[in-house]
Design a protein around this motif. Structure first.
Motif, mmCIF file in Angstrom:
data_model
loop_
_atom_site.group_PDB
_atom_site.id
_atom_site.type_symbol
_atom_site.label_atom_id
_atom_site.label_comp_id
_atom_site.label_asym_id
_atom_site.label_seq_id
_atom_site.Cartn_x
_atom_site.Cartn_y
_atom_site.Cartn_z
ATOM 1 N N VAL A 70 -6.991 11.940 0.402
ATOM 2 C CA VAL A 70 -6.378 10.880 -0.099
ATOM 3 C C VAL A 70 -6.479 9.429 0.752
ATOM 4 N N ARG A 71 -6.537 9.451 1.845
ATOM 5 C CA ARG A 71 -6.515 8.335 2.751
ATOM 6 C C ARG A 71 -7.883 7.448 2.309
ATOM 7 N N GLU A 72 -8.840 8.325 2.384
ATOM 8 C CA GLU A 72 -10.405 7.696 2.188
ATOM 9 C C GLU A 72 -10.311 6.879 0.762
ATOM 10 N N THR B 129 0.673 -1.215 0.060
ATOM 11 C CA THR B 129 0.227 -0.098 -0.077
ATOM 12 C C THR B 129 1.034 1.203 0.160
ATOM 13 N N GLY B 130 2.189 1.085 0.548
ATOM 14 C CA GLY B 130 3.025 2.320 0.403
ATOM 15 C C GLY B 130 3.310 2.723 -1.176
ATOM 16 N N ALA B 131 3.280 1.602 -1.801
ATOM 17 C CA ALA B 131 3.386 1.949 -3.280
ATOM 18 C C ALA B 131 2.384 2.821 -3.884
ATOM 19 N N MET B 132 1.243 2.724 -3.641
ATOM 20 C CA MET B 132 0.017 3.265 -3.827
ATOM 21 C C MET B 132 0.220 4.748 -3.298
ATOM 22 N N PHE B 133 0.499 4.972 -2.222
ATOM 23 C CA PHE B 133 0.677 6.215 -1.759
ATOM 24 C C PHE B 133 1.797 7.168 -2.499
ATOM 25 N N ARG B 134 2.827 6.340 -2.770
ATOM 26 C CA ARG B 134 3.909 6.921 -3.661
ATOM 27 C C ARG B 134 3.448 7.241 -4.892
ATOM 28 N N LEU C 218 7.596 12.424 0.522
ATOM 29 C CA LEU C 218 6.731 13.150 -0.167
ATOM 30 C C LEU C 218 5.180 12.297 0.166
ATOM 31 N N ALA C 219 5.446 11.133 0.159
ATOM 32 C CA ALA C 219 4.074 10.075 0.536
ATOM 33 C C ALA C 219 3.795 10.213 1.581
ATOM 34 N N ALA C 220 4.696 10.116 2.560
ATOM 35 C CA ALA C 220 4.205 10.470 4.272
ATOM 36 C C ALA C 220 3.664 11.847 4.015
ATOM 37 N N ARG D 8 19.222 -1.097 7.242
ATOM 38 C CA ARG D 8 18.254 -1.943 6.193
ATOM 39 C C ARG D 8 17.996 -1.010 4.884
ATOM 40 N N ARG D 9 17.623 0.154 5.142
ATOM 41 C CA ARG D 9 17.073 1.108 4.132
ATOM 42 C C ARG D 9 18.204 1.333 3.469
ATOM 43 N N LEU D 10 19.463 1.605 3.865
ATOM 44 C CA LEU D 10 20.468 2.120 3.289
ATOM 45 C C LEU D 10 21.004 1.334 2.368
ATOM 46 N N ILE E 221 1.843 13.380 1.756
ATOM 47 C CA ILE E 221 0.300 13.304 1.174
ATOM 48 C C ILE E 221 -0.615 12.414 2.044
ATOM 49 N N ALA E 222 -0.015 11.462 2.835
ATOM 50 C CA ALA E 222 -0.640 10.520 3.714
ATOM 51 C C ALA E 222 -1.596 11.183 4.683
ATOM 52 N N VAL E 223 -1.203 12.734 5.125
ATOM 53 C CA VAL E 223 -1.886 13.106 6.003
ATOM 54 C C VAL E 223 -3.345 13.858 5.312
ATOM 55 N N ASP F 124 -1.585 1.276 8.139
ATOM 56 C CA ASP F 124 -2.841 1.262 8.838
ATOM 57 C C ASP F 124 -3.723 0.050 8.393
ATOM 58 N N MET F 125 -2.989 -0.893 8.014
ATOM 59 C CA MET F 125 -3.823 -2.240 7.346
ATOM 60 C C MET F 125 -4.572 -2.819 8.547
ATOM 61 N N GLY F 126 -3.899 -3.133 9.686
ATOM 62 C CA GLY F 126 -4.733 -3.796 10.807
ATOM 63 C C GLY F 126 -5.792 -3.120 11.581
ATOM 64 N N MET G 138 5.813 11.977 11.253
ATOM 65 C CA MET G 138 4.534 12.037 10.343
ATOM 66 C C MET G 138 3.615 10.971 10.639
ATOM 67 N N ASP G 139 4.219 9.737 10.328
ATOM 68 C CA ASP G 139 3.378 8.644 10.216
ATOM 69 C C ASP G 139 2.850 8.421 11.450
ATOM 70 N N SER G 140 3.461 8.683 12.722
ATOM 71 C CA SER G 140 3.035 8.254 14.027
ATOM 72 C C SER G 140 1.990 9.152 14.608
ATOM 73 N N ASN G 141 2.186 10.393 14.077
ATOM 74 C CA ASN G 141 1.630 11.455 14.804
ATOM 75 C C ASN G 141 0.343 12.279 14.108
ATOM 76 N N ARG G 142 0.126 11.757 12.505
ATOM 77 C CA ARG G 142 -0.748 12.371 11.935
ATOM 78 C C ARG G 142 -2.167 12.099 12.823
ATOM 79 N N ALA G 143 -3.196 12.855 12.528
ATOM 80 C CA ALA G 143 -4.288 12.876 13.190
ATOM 81 C C ALA G 143 -5.374 11.514 12.700
HETATM 82 O O1 DC Z 1 5.987 1.903 3.243
HETATM 83 P P1 DC Z 1 6.523 3.017 2.218
HETATM 84 O O2 DC Z 1 7.644 3.431 2.867
HETATM 85 O O3 DC Z 1 6.668 2.673 0.810
HETATM 86 O O4 DC Z 1 5.346 4.154 2.629
HETATM 87 C C1 DC Z 1 5.657 5.601 2.085
HETATM 88 C C2 DC Z 1 4.937 6.225 2.944
HETATM 89 O O5 DC Z 1 3.254 5.999 2.551
HETATM 90 C C3 DC Z 1 4.724 6.135 4.404
HETATM 91 O O6 DC Z 1 5.863 6.985 5.135
HETATM 92 C C4 DC Z 1 3.459 6.614 4.847
HETATM 93 C C5 DC Z 1 2.457 6.422 3.606
HETATM 94 N N1 DC Z 1 1.631 5.315 3.869
HETATM 95 C C6 DC Z 1 0.771 5.378 4.661
HETATM 96 O O7 DC Z 1 0.416 6.542 5.267
HETATM 97 N N2 DC Z 1 -0.311 4.384 4.783
HETATM 98 C C7 DC Z 1 -0.016 3.229 4.293
HETATM 99 N N3 DC Z 1 -0.814 2.193 4.357
HETATM 100 C C8 DC Z 1 1.230 2.916 3.829
HETATM 101 C C9 DC Z 1 1.935 4.038 3.472
#
Ligand code: DC
Length: 223
Positions: free
Chosen positions: A108-110, A36-41, A98-100, A156-158, A102-104, A131-133, A183-188
């Motif tokens: 977009v989320r809906e 799903t990260g790829a979709m946000f990307r 950038l994905a993080a 690992r990312r490196l 737009i994820a707020v 937020d899958m679970g 951003m990912d942990s504190n968004r509303a």
């Molecule tokens: O998993 P990733 O690194 O490809 O995700 C990129 C960004 O997309 C991540 O920092 C936040 C957003 N994201 C999200 O908000 N919810 C998801 N289910 C997947 C990704």
């Protein structure tokens, strides 16, 4: 089998190894996986850095031109965006940031949640993201939440980025990952958080095989 949705969720922060494990798990179980990260990307590339300032109708307009689908199983699972195969060009840490951002944006989320849910209802799959679970598949049959020490995740990312031929400064990368975590942990809406019924796995000191083994045993143990 119980009445829960035939989906396995895999959530966790950036660089924890979700994609690798999702792929391996899907391969072992002969089902598809959904990144799903790829979709946000993909959407982030389209909407661009000014997304927070765009009017809602522009975002709707942009998304109206978007469609996502998956095809195949296990390692061979392919994600398509508007009929084109999603490639490696979306994987840079810059696009991740950038994905993080737009994820707020609630719209977009809906919109993405609806598309993700539809794919999970159509076929069994391993869904990985943030937020899958909790949000997208609260009724998933199995839920995992992966975590690892920030230093391990940066390493690992490196390695991941270097394997893709992207040269990055480790200090800058650590800062980008820290910002993404924040951003990912504190968004509303839909902040990164484990579901109450998720199995928590700290992967800091585990090999990929060990992680996979823990997950497969857990799945096989449950009725
Ligand atoms: O998993 P990733 O690194 O490809 O995700 C990129 C960004 O997309 C991540 O920092 C936040 C957003 N994201 C999200 O908000 N919810 C998801 N289910 C997947 C990704």
């Amino acid at each position: 089998m119980n009445s829960r949705l035939n989906v396995i969720t895999l959530d966790g922060p950036a660089g924890v190894g979700k994609s690798t494990l999702a792929r391996l798990l899907a391969e072992n179980l002969s089902i598809a996986y959904l990144d799903t990260g790829a979709m946000f990307r993909c959407l982030a590339i389209k909407l661009g850095p000014e997304v927070e300032k765009l009017p809602e109708c522009d975002i709707h307009q942009c998304y109206a031109e978007f469609s996502f689908s998956i095809d195949g199983k296990g390692n061979a699972t392919k994600l398509y965006c508007n009929g084109s195969l999603v490639g490696e060009d979306i994987r840079s840490e810059e696009v991740g940031l950038l994905a993080a951002r737009i994820a707020v944006v609630p719209t977009v989320r809906e919109m993405l949640e609806k598309a993700q849910r539809a794919m999970g209802e159509a076929a069994p799959l391993v869904a990985e993201g943030r937020d899958m679970g909790i949000v997208v598949f609260p009724d998933a049959k199995f839920k995992f939440f992966l975590n690892a020490a920030p230093k391990v995740r940066v390493e690992r990312r490196l390695k991941d980025l270097e394997e893709r031929g992207e040269r990055v400064n480790p200090v800058e990368l650590a800062e980008r990952i820290r910002r993404r975590d924040e951003m990912d942990s504190n968004r509303a809406i839909a902040p990164l958080r484990p579901a109450n019924d998720a199995l928590l796995v700290d992967t800091s000191r585990l090999t990929v095989d060990e992680e996979l083994d823990i997950m497969l045993r857990y799945i096989k143990k449950c009725p």
